[in-house]
Enzyme design. Structure first.
Site, mmCIF file in Angstrom:
data_model
loop_
_atom_site.group_PDB
_atom_site.id
_atom_site.type_symbol
_atom_site.label_atom_id
_atom_site.label_comp_id
_atom_site.label_asym_id
_atom_site.label_seq_id
_atom_site.Cartn_x
_atom_site.Cartn_y
_atom_site.Cartn_z
ATOM 1 N N GLU A 79 0.847 -1.187 0.000
ATOM 2 C CA GLU A 79 0.000 0.000 0.000
ATOM 3 C C GLU A 79 0.882 1.238 0.000
ATOM 4 O OE1 GLU A 79 -1.957 0.881 3.936
ATOM 5 O OE2 GLU A 79 -1.665 -1.275 4.204
ATOM 6 N N CYS A 111 -3.224 -4.031 4.266
ATOM 7 C CA CYS A 111 -2.198 -4.961 4.745
ATOM 8 C C CYS A 111 -2.422 -6.397 4.292
ATOM 9 C CB CYS A 111 -2.135 -4.910 6.267
ATOM 10 S SG CYS A 111 -1.775 -3.261 6.915
ATOM 11 N N HIS A 233 -1.274 -10.664 11.758
ATOM 12 C CA HIS A 233 -0.864 -9.366 11.228
ATOM 13 C C HIS A 233 -0.694 -8.444 12.434
ATOM 14 C CE1 HIS A 233 -0.805 -5.478 9.422
ATOM 15 N NE2 HIS A 233 -1.984 -5.160 9.937
#
Length: 397
Positions: A79, A111, A233
Site C-alpha cells: 500500500e 495490509c 498481522h
C-alpha cells in the site's frame, strides 16, 4: 501436490529510533509504547529506500540462480506503491535479474496484499507445478510526526518464494475469508499519510478474526488444540494478543500456555521493526520460525491476515522436515545487529525528506546507505534504481 513457502527472507532499513526516547520527546510515559502497544524500536527508511528497494533487498539474499530462472510470476503486495500505473513488481523483476518470461504485478488491499499474492501463487503453481512465484510484501507506514499513530510506524519488506514441494512450510487447503466495506483506515490518492479511526479499527480487527476463525473451524474440522502457534498481522504487537485472548478459552491450560508462549516469540522481530503493513504477518511468522528452535516438523501454524477497509483471512500451514536448514537466521541476526540508532531529532529530519513531485531532477547520496539495492534519485519523473552488485548506475540528466 504440496504447495507452500520454499524460502523466506526480510529486509529492514539500517536506521531505527528507540521507542523509549521517542516517548520521552513526546511527553508520553515510555511504558505506553513499550508495554501498551508493545514496541521497542521503529525502523526508519532513509530517502534512498522505498517499497521497491526494500522488497528487492529482501528477495536478494534468498534467491539463487536456479530460482531466478524458474520464477515466472512476481506478485508485489503493497500500500506504498510508487506509481499509479506501473507495478512495483516490474522494477523488482529487473533489479533482481529474473527470467524475462514472467508476469509481474502489484496487488493492493491495505495490509492484506501479500496474502492475496500467496493465494494467487498457489493457484498458479497448481496449474504449473514447475513454476516458482516470488511474493513480496513491502511498505513504509507513515502517519506523521506528533500524531496519534506515530508510534505504530515502521518500514520493511518480506520476500517469499512459493513453490511445489516447499522446504519450509506446506500451506493447507482450507481457508476462511471475509470482506466488508468499512472505513477504519484509508489513504486517499491526494494524501501521503494515512487516516485511521484507531478504536474502530481495533474493534474490526478482532471481529474479523473471530468471524474467519469460526468459519475456518467449520470448514476444516480443526480446533484450537490442533495448532502449535497462531501468527497475526501486527500493526503493533499488542494487537494480535487482544485477538488471541478471545479464543483461548476454547483450549486447555496446556493449549493456552503453548499458544501464548509462541505468540510472544512471534512478535520479537515486529517489536524491533514496527508496522510494515503487507509484510507484518509474515515477519511474525519468520520471528516464530527463527527464534523458536523447538518447533517440530509437522507442527500446524495458523495465520491471520487483516487488511483494513476491510478483508480478513485465516489459513494455516504445516512445517516441513528440516525446515530450519532453509532459514536465513544468521543473515537476519546480522541485519539487526548492524542497524544504527538515530536521535529523535535526526528521525524527524529524515522523515521530512521527500522526493520532488514536479519534473525536478534529484540525485541522492548512496554512500550512507549500506543496502545493495537503493534509490539513486529521480529524473524526468522516473525513479532511478541501483543494484550495486550489478553495477547498474543510472545516468542522471
Amino acid at each position: 501436490m504440496k504447495i507452500g513457502i520454499d524460502k523466506i527472507g526480510f529486509y529492514a532499513p539500517h536506521l531505527y529510533v528507540d521507542m523509549n526516547k521517542l516517548a520521552v520527546s513526546r511527553n508520553v510515559e515510555p511504558e505506553k509504547y513499550t508495554i501498551g502497544i508493545g514496541q521497542e524500536k521503529m525502523a526508519l527508511a532513509p530517502i534512498t529506500q522505498d517499497s521497491v528497494t526494500m522488497a528487492a533487498n529482501a528477495a536478494l539474499k534468498i534467491l539463487d540462480e536456479e530460482d531466478k530462472k524458474a520464477i515466472d510470476f512476481v506478485i508485489f503486495g503493497t500500500e506504498s506503491g510508487i506509481d499509479n500505473s506501473k507495478s512495483a513488481g516490474v522494477y523488482v523483476h529487473d533489479l533482481l535479474g529474473l527470467n524475462p518470461y514472467a508476469r509481474s504485478i502489484e496487488v493492493k488491499q491495505a495490509c492484506y496484499g501479500a496474502t492475496a499474492g500467496i493465494q494467487m501463487a498457489k493457484g498458479h503453481i497448481a496449474l504449473n507445478p514447475k513454476s516458482k512465484v516470488l511474493v513480496l510484501g513491502s511498505d513504509i507506514a507513515r502517519y506523521g510526526l506528533n500524531t496519534s499513530g506515530e508510534a505504530t510506524q515502521g518500514a520493511g519488506a518480506v520476500a517469499m518464494l512459493i513453490s511445489a514441494d516447499p522446504k519450509i512450510m506446506t500451506l493447507e487447503e482450507n481457508s476462511a475469508f471475509l470482506t466488508e466495506d468499512i472505513m477504519d483506515f484509508w489513504r486517499p490518492i491526494h494524501a501521503d499519510k494515512a487516516f485511521v479511526d484507531g478504536k474502530f479499527s481495533n474493534e474490526q480487527y478482532i471481529a474479523f478474526f473471530n468471524k474467519v476463525w469460526n468459519q475456518y473451524k467449520a470448514k476444516s474440522g480443526l480446533e484450537l488444540s490442533d495448532f502449535e502457534a497462531i501468527c497475526y498481522h501486527l500493526p503493533y504487537t499488542k494487537m494480535g494478543f487482544k485477538a488471541l485472548k478471545t479464543v483461548l478459552d476454547e483450549g486447555t491450560d496446556e493449549d493456552r500456555e503453548r499458544l501464548l508462549a509462541n505468540y510472544k516469540i512471534s512478535t520479537q522481530y515486529n517489536r524491533n521493526v514496527g508496522n510494515i503493513y503487507t509484510g507484518s504477518l509474515y515477519l511474525s511468522l519468520l520471528s516464530l520460525l527463527e527464534l523458536n528452535e523447538n518447533l517440530q516438523a509437522g507442527s500446524r501454524i495458523g495465520l491471520f491476515s487483516y487488511g483494513s477497509g476491510a478483508v480478513g483471512e485465516f489459513f494455516s500451514g504445516k512445517l516441513e522436515e528440516n525446515y530450519r536448514e532453509h532459514l536465513h537466521v544468521v543473515e537476519h541476526e546480522q541485519l539487526f545487529s548492524s542497524r544504527i540508532e538515530i536521535t529523535v531529532a535526526e528521525y524527524e529530519e529524515i522523515f521530512q525528506e521527500t522526493l520532488p513531485v514536479d519534473s525536478s531532477t534529484m540525485e541522492l547520496d548512496l554512500e550512507k546507505d549500506p543496502a545493495t539495492i537503493c534509490l539513486a534519485g529521480i529524473t524526468d519523473n522516473k525513479r532511478q534504481y541501483v543494484n550495486k552488485v550489478f553495477g547498474k548506475v543510472p545516468v542522471m540528466k
